[in-house]
Every structure is written in structure tokens, then in C-alpha cells.
Design a protein around this motif. Structure first.
Motif, short mmCIF file in Angstrom:
data_model
loop_
_atom_site.label_atom_id
_atom_site.label_comp_id
_atom_site.label_asym_id
_atom_site.label_seq_id
_atom_site.Cartn_x
_atom_site.Cartn_y
_atom_site.Cartn_z
N VAL A 36 0.93 -1.21 0.02
CA VAL A 36 -0.02 -0.08 0.10
C VAL A 36 0.93 1.07 0.02
O VAL A 36 1.56 1.63 0.90
CB VAL A 36 -1.04 -0.12 1.17
CG1 VAL A 36 -1.78 1.50 1.16
CG2 VAL A 36 -1.81 -1.16 1.29
N ASN A 37 0.75 2.14 -0.95
CA ASN A 37 1.57 3.05 -0.93
C ASN A 37 0.73 4.45 -1.94
O ASN A 37 1.14 5.34 -2.12
CB ASN A 37 2.97 3.14 -1.62
CG ASN A 37 2.60 2.44 -3.21
OD1 ASN A 37 1.52 2.62 -3.80
ND2 ASN A 37 3.37 1.86 -3.96
N LYS A 330 0.28 4.60 5.61
CA LYS A 330 1.19 4.20 6.41
C LYS A 330 0.79 3.22 7.32
O LYS A 330 1.69 2.70 8.11
CB LYS A 330 1.97 5.34 7.21
CG LYS A 330 2.69 6.39 6.18
CD LYS A 330 3.51 7.44 6.74
CE LYS A 330 4.22 8.47 6.01
NZ LYS A 330 4.62 9.45 6.56
N SER A 331 -0.23 2.84 7.64
CA SER A 331 -0.89 2.04 8.49
C SER A 331 -0.48 0.61 8.08
O SER A 331 -0.23 0.33 6.90
CB SER A 331 -2.50 2.32 8.64
OG SER A 331 -2.73 3.24 9.09
N GLU A 332 -0.73 -0.38 8.91
CA GLU A 332 -0.68 -1.89 8.65
C GLU A 332 -1.94 -2.55 8.28
O GLU A 332 -2.88 -2.56 9.01
CB GLU A 332 0.14 -2.41 9.63
CG GLU A 332 1.66 -2.09 9.90
CD GLU A 332 2.22 -2.89 11.24
OE1 GLU A 332 1.45 -3.79 11.66
OE2 GLU A 332 3.31 -2.68 11.51
N TYR A 333 -1.97 -3.00 7.23
CA TYR A 333 -3.38 -3.14 6.70
C TYR A 333 -3.35 -4.77 6.90
O TYR A 333 -2.62 -5.40 6.25
CB TYR A 333 -3.83 -2.56 5.34
CG TYR A 333 -4.13 -1.26 5.38
CD1 TYR A 333 -5.20 -0.75 6.00
CD2 TYR A 333 -2.98 -0.28 5.08
CE1 TYR A 333 -5.40 0.65 6.01
CE2 TYR A 333 -3.30 1.00 5.04
CZ TYR A 333 -4.38 1.67 5.60
OH TYR A 333 -4.50 3.01 5.51
N ALA A 334 -4.82 -5.27 6.83
CA ALA A 334 -5.07 -6.83 6.69
C ALA A 334 -6.45 -6.91 6.54
O ALA A 334 -7.37 -6.13 6.72
CB ALA A 334 -4.63 -7.45 8.06
N LEU A 335 -6.64 -7.92 5.76
CA LEU A 335 -8.13 -8.53 5.20
C LEU A 335 -8.45 -9.41 6.45
O LEU A 335 -7.90 -10.67 6.67
CB LEU A 335 -8.31 -9.11 4.10
CG LEU A 335 -9.37 -9.65 3.52
CD1 LEU A 335 -10.54 -8.76 3.48
CD2 LEU A 335 -9.12 -10.23 2.30
N THR A 361 -3.23 0.42 -9.12
CA THR A 361 -1.97 -0.32 -8.92
C THR A 361 -2.43 -1.70 -7.97
O THR A 361 -3.19 -1.31 -7.04
CB THR A 361 -0.70 0.15 -8.14
OG1 THR A 361 -1.19 0.91 -7.29
CG2 THR A 361 -0.20 1.27 -9.49
N SER A 362 -2.00 -2.88 -8.21
CA SER A 362 -2.25 -4.04 -7.20
C SER A 362 -1.51 -4.15 -6.08
O SER A 362 -0.18 -3.57 -6.13
CB SER A 362 -2.06 -5.23 -8.02
OG SER A 362 -3.14 -5.22 -9.41
N VAL A 363 -2.07 -4.60 -4.85
CA VAL A 363 -1.23 -5.00 -3.90
C VAL A 363 -1.63 -6.39 -3.51
O VAL A 363 -2.41 -7.16 -4.12
CB VAL A 363 -1.98 -4.10 -2.29
CG1 VAL A 363 -1.29 -2.49 -2.74
CG2 VAL A 363 -3.49 -4.23 -2.39
#
Length: 410
Positions: A36-37, A330-335, A361-363
């Protein structure tokens, strides 16, 4: 002073953990999202995710954690299926005539229109005719579009099948003429001329582990059991069927919804995916609603005919894609997923989809992990608790004793 500061920091940390757990603690599984950017990204769901997710994916949530702050990420779940649009073309029938080659029907459309499909409807219920389609710009010189094209209708106690759709490459003429070779005059009720456009979706090939075919003489059916490698999206099936003669057979495609144990082994409950006809006149290719499936059953009704030669099949499914808005890159992401009680979320971005950038864009979605914050405990039924059983037994004994004493005294 230093001790008070440490206590405050510890309290804040515990409070932050409590808030994070409160939001994510009802989901059994999580997958980290990396790369993620930017604000907008897309991501493709991996196949091994479908085993644990709820039907309909109502339990999908994306959370971002930045220190003690937890934010829920709004998203759209899209399936990249074919987008088919059909535009009817206004026209009028000029004349109807007959000649040595059959019966002719001429149509005129205002201006030069591009068409690629004509749907015919006849009063007759049983026929087998050859059709020729031509186009012209001056109603004098005709150019061939279709030749010896077969249309068919069969209706009896067993079969109700029609194939009266003329499909061809894009053709742009002012006049169109249909010639039907028939021993008797066709009674044409309607002709719908249209232009069909298809925007191809994104498909992935689906592999199967086994293909078991059985010709049941007693039921006059061919049954094919197909076991897939796991639950995957499925929306297309092509069956490789051959015969020495023309054929048309009613058939259906079903998928297993659940299973149960019996004395004869594991049995399955099935639901319909597709019901129709497999015919030598049409390509044996069938599209249906994208469905998560792990097991298929294909049934072909042969009636009194020789079974078809079936040499395998091709399977495809539309991929599922998530489009998400990451407000804090800048956070830490999760599904997160795996919550049977979850309901589908309602996000405002659904109403403003047209404003989402096209080129995203893909992550990456990582491997499945057990969510350490999962805190839902399964409570045992009341009567499995021994303390309650002892209390209940004592109460029964007291009541029996009281009623016995009362009866003896009387």
C-alpha cells in the motif's frame, strides 16, 4: 513521577489493544495486505480464501492499524464477468415472396446499421429449415452473410427445443433478406434485429481433480461427477461432446451445496447452475452466474438415444477483485474474515464508483493466519454444565419429598 508515567503509558497501550480487539476480535482469520503506497488500490482474491469465507463474502473487512488507532477501509467487491449489451435496431418489413430457392423476407433499417443478430419466431412448432441471409445497400445487389444456416424447432411430450437465432459477424447494410428453404410456407410471427456487444471479463482456468462418467441404462441418463481442487469461482463450462448424427439433449449442471453421511457413504445436496439443451447446432459452451463451487454433477437426458461420446470438459471462472480506499497509507492493513454473524457492510463509495480512478495498482494479499485477537468463546449448552445438573436434581428431590410428605399427612 517516572512510575506514574509508566502506568499512563501502560494504560494507554492496554486501552489501544482493547480498542483494536473490539473491532477485529470477531473474525477468525486475517491476511496481511502489503504494497500500500497510495489511496486507491486493487487486489485479487486468492483461491484458497474461499474455503473459510462466508457465502456472499458478507464477513470481509479491511482494517488498518497505526499504533492505537484502527480504521476500517471502505471497499468494493467486483467480479469481472462479461458485460453484454444488446441494442434493438428499428426496421420495417418491405415484402414477402417465394421462389425456387424458398421463401423470402426483406427488411429495411433507416440508415446503414451494423447488426450481428436476428431472432426469428414462427407459428409452426416443428420444423427443420435451412436459411440464407444476405445484405444490400440498394435492394438490387445482394451479398451473402450466412449460407445453409440451420434453424430448428421440436416440441413433443419429451422435448421443447428451439434454435431460431441467426448469429454472424458485424454486418452494415440498409437492406437484409432472409431466404428459408421449406416445403411449406413458414408463418413468420416476428423478427428482432439487434446489435450485441460484449466486453470480455477476466477469467481464470479451473482445474478438476476427477471426471467420472456413468451411463445409467435404467434412467436413460448420462451422469458426470466432477470434483474440483477446492472451492473456486465458476461461471463457464464447455463440454466436449461428439456423435455420428445430429443431437439435442436436455441437460443440467448442478453444484454441491453441502454433504451428509449415510450407510452408503457421503452423499451430497445439489442446486442448479444451468438448465438447458446441449445440441449439435450450437457450441457446447454454457455461461451461468459466477458461483463458488467445489463439486459438479452434469446430467444429460438421453431418452432412447445412444449416449454421446464425452471426452472431458473445460471450466473457467470470473476472478473476484477488491477495490479499496486506503486513507492512511502508512498504517498496517489486513483483510479479516470468518465471522458467521457478520452482515454486509455499507460504504458510501458504492454511490460514487464513477469517481474511482480507472488505472489502479495492485497490492498483495498474504497467506492466511489465525487472528490472535479472535475472542468469541463457544458457550456450552446449559445442561452440559454439571453444577446446573446437580442443582436441578436437588430441586427435583426437594419437590418430590414435599409432595410425598403432603400426601402422607392427608
Amino acid at each position: 513521577m517516572m512510575l506514574k508515567l509508566k502506568i499512563k503509558l501502560l494504560t494507554a497501550l492496554l486501552l489501544g489493544v482493547t480498542i483494536v480487539n473490539a473491532q477485529t476480535g470477531s473474525y477468525k482469520f486475517k491476511r496481511n495486505i502489503t504494497g500500500v503506497n497510495a489511496v486507491w488500490h486493487k487486489m485479487i482474491l486468492p483461491n484458497d480464501l474461499y474455503k473459510k469465507a462466508n457465502a456472499g463474502f458478507d464477513d470481509f473487512r479491511i482494517f488498518g492499524i497505526n499504533g492505537k488507532d484502527t480504521v476500517e477501509v471502505p471497499y468494493l467487491l467486483k467480479q469481472r464477468a462479461d458485460q453484454v449489451s444488446t441494442h434493438d435496431i428499428t426496421f420495417k418489413q418491405l415484402n414477402q415472396s417465394s421462389g425456387k430457392d424458398g421463401y423470402y423476407y426483406t427488411f429495411q433499417a433507416p440508415g446503414n446499421n451494423t447488426i450481428n443478430q436476428i431472432n426469428l419466431a414462427f407459428k409452426q412448432e416443428n420444423f427443420d429449415w435451412k436459411v440464407k441471409l444476405e445484405g444490400s445497400n440498394d435492394n438490387q445487389t445482394w451479398f451473402s452473410i450466412l449460407k445453409d444456416y440451420r434453424i430448428l424447432s421440436i416440441k413433443n411430450n419429451v422435448t421443447d427445443y428451439q434454435f431460431t437465432k441467426l448469429s454472424f459477424q458485424d454486418a452494415k447494410y440498409q437492406y437484409f433478406r432472409i431466404a428459408i428453404k421449406s416445403p411449406t410456407q413458414p408463418d413468420l410471427l416476428e423478427a428482432k434485429i439487434s446489435k450485441t456487444d460484449t466486453i470480455k471479463g477476466t477469467y481464470q482456468d479451473v482445474k478438476y481433480q476427477s471426471f467420472n462418467l456413468k451411463n445409467d441404462v435404467s434412467s436413460k441418463e448420462t451422469v458426470i461427477d466432477v470434483v474440483l481442487s477446492g472451492p473456486v469461482p465458476l461461471s463457464f463450462l464447455k463440454l466436449n461432446a461428439q456423435s455420428d448424427f445430429d443431437f439435442y439433449r436436455p441437460f443440467k449442471i448442478e453444484y454441491a451445496t453441502d454433504s451428509f453421511k449415510t450407510d452408503k457413504g457421503i452423499q451430497y445436496n445439489y442446486a442448479n447452475l444451468y438448465v438447458g439443451t446441449i445440441s449439435s447446432l450450437e457450441k457446447p459452451e454454457f455461461n451461468f452466474t459466477n458461483t463458488i463451487a467445489s463439486r459438479l454433477k452434469i446430467t444429460i437426458q438421453n431418452n432412447d438415444n445412444k449416449p454421446l461420446r464425452l471426452s472431458g470438459l473445460e471450466l473457467k471462472g470470473n476472478i473476484y477483485e477488491i477495490i479499496a480506499r486506503f486513507d492512511q497509507p502508512k498504517s498496517e492493513y489486513a483483510l479479516y474474515y470468518g465471522n458467521e454473524k457478520a452482515t454486509a457492510p455499507l460504504y458510501e463509495i458504492e454511490k460514487f464508483e464513477s469517481k474511482i480512478p480507472i488505472d489502479l495498482t495492485s497490492v498483495n494479499i498474504g497467506e492466511e493466519q489465525k487472528n490472535s485477537a479472535y475472542s468469541i468463546k463457544t458457550e456450552k449448552p446449559l445442561f452440559e454444565n454439571k453444577a446446573w445438573l446437580w442443582v436441578l436434581m436437588a430441586l427435583i428431590i426437594v419437590l418430590l419429598g414435599w409432595f410425598s410428605f403432603k400426601m402422607l399427612r392427608n
